[in-house]
Design a protein around this motif. Structure first.
Motif, PDB file in Angstrom:
ATOM      1  N   UNK A 104       0.837  -1.193   0.000  1.00 32.02           N
ATOM      2  CA  UNK A 104       0.000   0.000   0.000  1.00 32.02           C
ATOM      3  C   UNK A 104       0.876   1.250   0.000  1.00 32.02           C
ATOM      4  N   UNK A 105       0.378   2.284  -0.657  1.00 30.41           N
ATOM      5  CA  UNK A 105       1.123   3.539  -0.764  1.00 30.41           C
ATOM      6  C   UNK A 105       0.307   4.666  -0.146  1.00 30.41           C
ATOM      7  N   UNK A 106       0.995   5.732   0.214  1.00 27.14           N
ATOM      8  CA  UNK A 106       0.350   6.947   0.694  1.00 27.14           C
ATOM      9  C   UNK A 106       0.649   8.054  -0.299  1.00 27.14           C
ATOM     10  N   UNK A 107      -0.413   8.733  -0.733  1.00 25.97           N
ATOM     11  CA  UNK A 107      -0.293   9.827  -1.687  1.00 25.97           C
ATOM     12  C   UNK A 107      -0.816  11.106  -1.044  1.00 25.97           C
ATOM     13  N   UNK A 108      -0.424  12.242  -1.617  1.00 25.74           N
ATOM     14  CA  UNK A 108      -0.796  13.536  -1.064  1.00 25.74           C
ATOM     15  C   UNK A 108      -1.425  14.419  -2.129  1.00 25.74           C
ATOM     16  N   UNK A 109      -2.403  15.217  -1.689  1.00 24.17           N
ATOM     17  CA  UNK A 109      -3.057  16.193  -2.541  1.00 24.17           C
ATOM     18  C   UNK A 109      -2.971  17.536  -1.818  1.00 24.17           C
ATOM     19  N   UNK A 110      -2.659  18.598  -2.562  1.00 23.35           N
ATOM     20  CA  UNK A 110      -2.577  19.944  -1.986  1.00 23.35           C
ATOM     21  C   UNK A 110      -3.062  20.947  -3.020  1.00 23.35           C
ATOM     22  N   UNK A 111      -3.616  22.051  -2.547  1.00 20.25           N
ATOM     23  CA  UNK A 111      -4.143  23.065  -3.460  1.00 20.25           C
ATOM     24  C   UNK A 111      -3.038  23.670  -4.327  1.00 20.25           C
ATOM     25  N   UNK A 112      -1.792  23.607  -3.878  1.00 20.79           N
ATOM     26  CA  UNK A 112      -0.681  24.133  -4.681  1.00 20.79           C
ATOM     27  C   UNK A 112       0.077  23.017  -5.404  1.00 20.79           C
ATOM     28  N   UNK A 113      -0.528  21.834  -5.487  1.00 17.77           N
ATOM     29  CA  UNK A 113       0.110  20.706  -6.152  1.00 17.77           C
ATOM     30  C   UNK A 113      -0.028  20.773  -7.659  1.00 17.77           C
ATOM     31  N   UNK A 114       0.350  19.682  -8.312  1.00 17.76           N
ATOM     32  CA  UNK A 114       0.280  19.576  -9.765  1.00 17.76           C
ATOM     33  C   UNK A 114      -0.008  18.108 -10.089  1.00 17.76           C
ATOM     34  N   UNK A 115      -0.996  17.867 -10.915  1.00 14.00           N
ATOM     35  CA  UNK A 115      -1.362  16.483 -11.231  1.00 14.00           C
ATOM     36  C   UNK A 115      -0.286  15.744 -12.017  1.00 14.00           C
ATOM     37  N   UNK A 116       0.723  16.463 -12.502  1.00 12.84           N
ATOM     38  CA  UNK A 116       1.852  15.806 -13.171  1.00 12.84           C
ATOM     39  C   UNK A 116       2.885  15.332 -12.149  1.00 12.84           C
ATOM     40  N   UNK A 117       2.730  15.731 -10.897  1.00 13.17           N
ATOM     41  CA  UNK A 117       3.638  15.307  -9.822  1.00 13.17           C
ATOM     42  C   UNK A 117       3.407  13.836  -9.478  1.00 13.17           C
ATOM     43  N   UNK A 118       4.339  13.246  -8.717  1.00 13.49           N
ATOM     44  CA  UNK A 118       4.180  11.836  -8.334  1.00 13.49           C
ATOM     45  C   UNK A 118       3.222  11.604  -7.160  1.00 13.49           C
ATOM     46  N   UNK A 119       2.679  12.678  -6.549  1.00  8.58           N
ATOM     47  CA  UNK A 119       1.748  12.508  -5.440  1.00  8.58           C
ATOM     48  C   UNK A 119       2.419  12.272  -4.102  1.00  8.58           C
ATOM     49  N   UNK A 120       3.691  12.661  -3.990  1.00  8.47           N
ATOM     50  CA  UNK A 120       4.411  12.528  -2.722  1.00  8.47           C
ATOM     51  C   UNK A 120       4.106  13.738  -1.844  1.00  8.47           C
ATOM     52  N   UNK A 121       4.546  13.698  -0.591  1.00 10.60           N
ATOM     53  CA  UNK A 121       4.294  14.832   0.304  1.00 10.60           C
ATOM     54  C   UNK A 121       4.975  16.100  -0.200  1.00 10.60           C
ATOM     55  N   UNK A 122       6.184  15.974  -0.740  1.00 13.09           N
ATOM     56  CA  UNK A 122       6.893  17.157  -1.237  1.00 13.09           C
ATOM     57  C   UNK A 122       6.462  17.551  -2.647  1.00 13.09           C
ATOM     58  N   UNK A 123       5.834  16.628  -3.388  1.00 14.34           N
ATOM     59  CA  UNK A 123       5.341  16.905  -4.744  1.00 14.34           C
ATOM     60  C   UNK A 123       3.929  16.327  -4.884  1.00 14.34           C
TER      61      UNK A 123
END
Length: 139
Positions: A19-38
């Motif tokens: 299982x993986x943990x992904x992150x979403x943020x209002x300043x994120x980018x859907x081209x990012x890998x979904x990590x906490x820093x991206x």
């Protein structure tokens, strides 16, 4: 020896993915890998990318999901897909957008103008409806 290789490959293919943990943020980018820093930007990207057992951590902010947000991938009772807030602050999932006062241009009298980038279903001023679907109005 050959049968041992096939047996090993078969075992590797049947092992459950971690299982993986992904992150979403209002300043994120859907081209990012979904990590906490991206992080990703949208919940739509998250729901189309996760697998059973994964967790989506949503950072504080307002997430506009349009008229509908479809979650087409489900987990299982043993491996649910979990969505949860991350960090401090409120997470708001909404189908409405607030246009800030600075985005409006005063034309004359009580007439203001702004650019909208999505369809308008209704316009409210301080919770008072100014325009509803089917009304004839100039916005």
């Amino acid at each position: 020896m050959g049968s041992w290789i096939w047996l090993g490959l078969l075992l590797l293919l049947t092992l459950p993915a971690e299982a993986a943990t992904y992150y979403v943020a209002t300043n994120g980018n859907d081209a990012n890998p979904g990590t906490e820093s991206q992080p990703w930007k949208t919940l739509g990207k998250a729901s189309s990318s996760v697998q059973p057992g994964d967790t989506v951590r949503i950072k504080a902010g307002a997430y506009h999901v349009g008229e509908t947000w479809y979650v087409r991938r489900a987990g299982t009772s043993a491996s649910p897909i979990t969505y949860r807030a991350h960090g401090d602050g409120e997470v708001r999932i909404t189908n409405a957008q607030v246009i800030p006062p600075a985005a409006w241009t005063h034309l004359k009298d009580s007439i203001y103008s702004t650019t909208v980038t999505s369809s308008v279903a209704a316009v409210f001023q301080h919770d008072i409806p100014l325009h509803r679907p089917g009304d004839r109005a100039q916005i």
